[in-house]
Design an enzyme around this catalytic site. Structure first.
Site, short mmCIF file in Angstrom:
data_model
loop_
_atom_site.label_atom_id
_atom_site.label_comp_id
_atom_site.label_asym_id
_atom_site.label_seq_id
_atom_site.Cartn_x
_atom_site.Cartn_y
_atom_site.Cartn_z
N LEU A 109 22.29 -46.47 -56.95
CA LEU A 109 22.95 -45.46 -56.13
C LEU A 109 22.15 -44.19 -56.42
O LEU A 109 21.62 -44.03 -57.50
CB LEU A 109 24.41 -45.27 -56.56
CG LEU A 109 25.41 -46.38 -56.18
CD1 LEU A 109 26.81 -45.97 -56.61
CD2 LEU A 109 25.38 -46.68 -54.69
N ARG A 110 22.04 -43.32 -55.47
CA ARG A 110 21.23 -42.12 -55.73
C ARG A 110 22.07 -40.93 -56.14
O ARG A 110 21.61 -39.79 -56.10
CB ARG A 110 20.40 -41.79 -54.48
CG ARG A 110 19.40 -42.88 -54.10
CD ARG A 110 18.46 -43.22 -55.25
NE ARG A 110 17.37 -44.10 -54.80
CZ ARG A 110 16.59 -44.78 -55.62
NH1 ARG A 110 16.78 -44.74 -56.93
NH2 ARG A 110 15.61 -45.53 -55.15
N ASP A 144 15.32 -48.62 -66.44
CA ASP A 144 14.73 -49.21 -65.23
C ASP A 144 13.98 -48.17 -64.40
O ASP A 144 14.44 -47.06 -64.22
CB ASP A 144 15.81 -49.86 -64.37
CG ASP A 144 15.20 -50.59 -63.20
OD1 ASP A 144 14.18 -51.27 -63.39
OD2 ASP A 144 15.72 -50.47 -62.07
N HIS A 177 12.91 -53.51 -67.68
CA HIS A 177 11.92 -53.40 -66.60
C HIS A 177 10.56 -53.67 -67.25
O HIS A 177 10.04 -52.81 -67.97
CB HIS A 177 11.98 -51.99 -65.98
CG HIS A 177 10.91 -51.69 -64.99
ND1 HIS A 177 11.16 -51.47 -63.65
CD2 HIS A 177 9.57 -51.57 -65.12
CE1 HIS A 177 10.02 -51.23 -63.02
NE2 HIS A 177 9.04 -51.28 -63.89
N ASP A 186 18.27 -55.16 -56.62
CA ASP A 186 17.43 -53.99 -56.90
C ASP A 186 17.44 -53.05 -55.69
O ASP A 186 16.40 -52.48 -55.32
CB ASP A 186 15.99 -54.40 -57.27
CG ASP A 186 15.23 -53.26 -57.96
OD1 ASP A 186 15.82 -52.19 -58.19
OD2 ASP A 186 14.03 -53.45 -58.25
N HIS A 216 15.57 -45.19 -50.05
CA HIS A 216 14.65 -44.05 -50.00
C HIS A 216 14.75 -43.34 -48.66
O HIS A 216 14.96 -43.97 -47.62
CB HIS A 216 13.20 -44.52 -50.21
CG HIS A 216 12.90 -44.87 -51.63
ND1 HIS A 216 12.88 -43.94 -52.64
CD2 HIS A 216 12.61 -46.06 -52.21
CE1 HIS A 216 12.59 -44.54 -53.80
NE2 HIS A 216 12.42 -45.84 -53.56
N PHE A 235 8.11 -46.76 -54.33
CA PHE A 235 8.42 -48.19 -54.45
C PHE A 235 9.89 -48.43 -54.13
O PHE A 235 10.73 -47.60 -54.43
CB PHE A 235 8.18 -48.67 -55.88
CG PHE A 235 6.75 -48.66 -56.33
CD1 PHE A 235 5.90 -49.70 -55.98
CD2 PHE A 235 6.25 -47.63 -57.11
CE1 PHE A 235 4.57 -49.72 -56.41
CE2 PHE A 235 4.93 -47.63 -57.55
CZ PHE A 235 4.09 -48.68 -57.20
ZN ZN Z 1 12.72 -51.91 -62.27
ZN ZN Z 2 15.62 -51.25 -60.17
#
Ligand code: ZN
Ligand code: ZN
Length: 428
Positions: free
Chosen positions: A63-64, A152, A179, A307, A311, A325
């Site tokens: 969540l941003r 992460d 990660h 994941d 964006h 990414f």
């Molecule tokens: Zn990651």
């Molecule tokens: Zn991630």
């Protein structure tokens, strides 16, 4: 509201149940699962021909909020989760500010409670601001509700810090979500290093950059007795290492994303450098994808996690080298799994449901992922035959960065119930 979910095929791996049953929900909890339960004062949902499963859990979501509410919020991310069939999400700490202290954890918990239609479980940082220098306030964050720690987005570069994290989290019984990326090897890579990166003239990140950190952290998990969960595992050799470690009794689990079992690095070329094929870890080769399918089928892979990484459109519209990414995943995960894994004959329904329920609940220590009497009534209903044409214009997410536009998929979530409340109803 009391509900009687009538006549669905109930698949509950925790109870080893796969049979046509009714499910009675009262005061937000599961009362019982049985044959021909009378409706009494409950409202009846006729689910004949549908699959009734414990509420799905996505254990890897970005969540941003706080910090980038233009990309995703508690409301939009929660709506995307519910529409995607998820009743619980675990959220990564790389927000702005990072979730590295009790005050940020408390903020996330309180905001989620009042504004998010699904259950939100915060994941705290390993290190302060994810910088990899000193441990975050792990004990205090555990008190406020984190279910795991992870940096992460940033690999934990220091083996010493990772050792301390694994030792320290043993006290709380929570996993370190890892990660895995050796940055001195992958740095500057924008896609998988191989045939296609050479052809396209893009800088690659080799599979070895993931495998080196997987190997290091399996050694550290064995040494410390700590619990490690490999996030978005993507290469054949990473999977072999996890399989071997599990056989030797090391406390390791892993997740695979829908994009890593559905796509390969050929998609970067075929899409003409579409930045919606740019993610980290990158899309790998066909032999890696085949290994992911094998690992999902034989039980080496414990969970499917999206994941989900929203964006802003303008940022993702930059050229391939410059774009960030990550792709969306909450609203396509379950249909991709049903189409590519279940209908392809690779997994039976019990195994597929387990990847979204029993396993993530066990890894994160959640009393969910089952339809046992007395647990909160979190339920996901699937229509195995519903045909879906992916249209990102209709996504609930605030962002649009997904590589599946126009894909035809068979099978979809059609109803999501969270604590006895209908959070999404897409039956037609
Ligand atoms: Zn990651
Ligand atoms: Zn991630």
């Amino acid at each position: 509201m009391n509900w009687l979910l009538k006549g669905g095929r109930v698949v509950d791996p925790a109870a080893r149940l796969d049979a046509v049953r009714d499910v009675l929900v009262r005061d937000g909890k599961i009362v019982r699962v049985g044959e021909s339960i009378p409706a009494d004062n409950s409202r009846v949902l006729d689910l004949k021909g549908k699959v009734v499963a414990p509420g799905f859990i996505d254990m890897h979501v970005h969540l941003r909020e706080p910090g980038r509410e233009d990309e995703e919020t508690m409301e939009s991310g929660g709506a995307a989760a519910a529409a995607g069939g998820f009743t619980s999400i675990a959220v990564m700490p790389n927000t702005d500010p990072w979730n590295d202290s009790q005050s940020v954890t408390e903020y996330i918990v309180s905001q989620a409670r009042s504004r998010c239609p699904v259950n939100v479980y915060p994941i705290g940082c390993v290190s302060k601001q994810g910088k990899g220098e000193e441990l975050a306030e792990i004990g205090d964050m555990v008190k406020s509700g984190i279910v795991a720690i992870s940096d992460d987005g940033h690999p934990v570069a220091s083996a010493h810090l990772m050792r301390m994290a694994l030792e320290y989290t043993r006290i709380f019984g929570i996993p370190v979500i890892d990660h895995c990326e050796e940055r001195s090897l992958s740095c500057g890579g924008v896609m998988h290093e191989g045939f296609h990166s050479t052809l396209l003239g893009l800088k690659g990140a080799p599979a070895a950059s993931e495998e080196i950190l997987v190997a290091r952290d399996l050694i550290l998990a064995e040494m410390t007795g700590g619990r490690i969960h490999i996030a978005h595992l993507s290469t054949r050799r990473s999977l072999e290492k996890v399989r071997e470690a599990k056989a030797r009794g090391i406390a390791v689990t892993c997740e695979v994303t829908p994009h890593h079992f559905s796509l390969t690095d050929a998609a970067v070329a075929e899409s003409h450098y579409d930045t919606n094929t740019k993610m980290n870890p990158p899309l790998r080769e066909e032999s890696d994808r085949q290994a992911m399918l094998q690992g999902l089928a034989d039980g080496t892979v414990d969970a499917i996690a999206s994941d989900h990484a929203p964006h802003n459109r303008i940022e993702k519209e930059m050229e391939f080298d410059q774009a960030p990414f990550g792709i969306l995943g909450l609203e396509t995960s379950v249909s991709l799994a049903l189409d590519r894994l279940f209908h392809a004959g690779l997994l039976d329904l019990t195994r597929l449901v387990g990847l979204y329920t029993t396993s993530p609940a066990r890894i994160l220590g959640l009393e969910r992922g089952t339809l046992a009497a007395g647990v909160p009534a979190d339920i996901t209903v699937l229509d195995l035959e519903k045909s879906v044409s992916v249209d990102q214009g209709g996504f609930r997410s605030k962002s649009r960065n997904a590589p599946y536009q126009g894909w035809k998929l068979r099978g979809a979530p059609v109803l999501t119930m969270v604590g006895g409340r209908i959070a999404f109803d897409g039956r037609s």
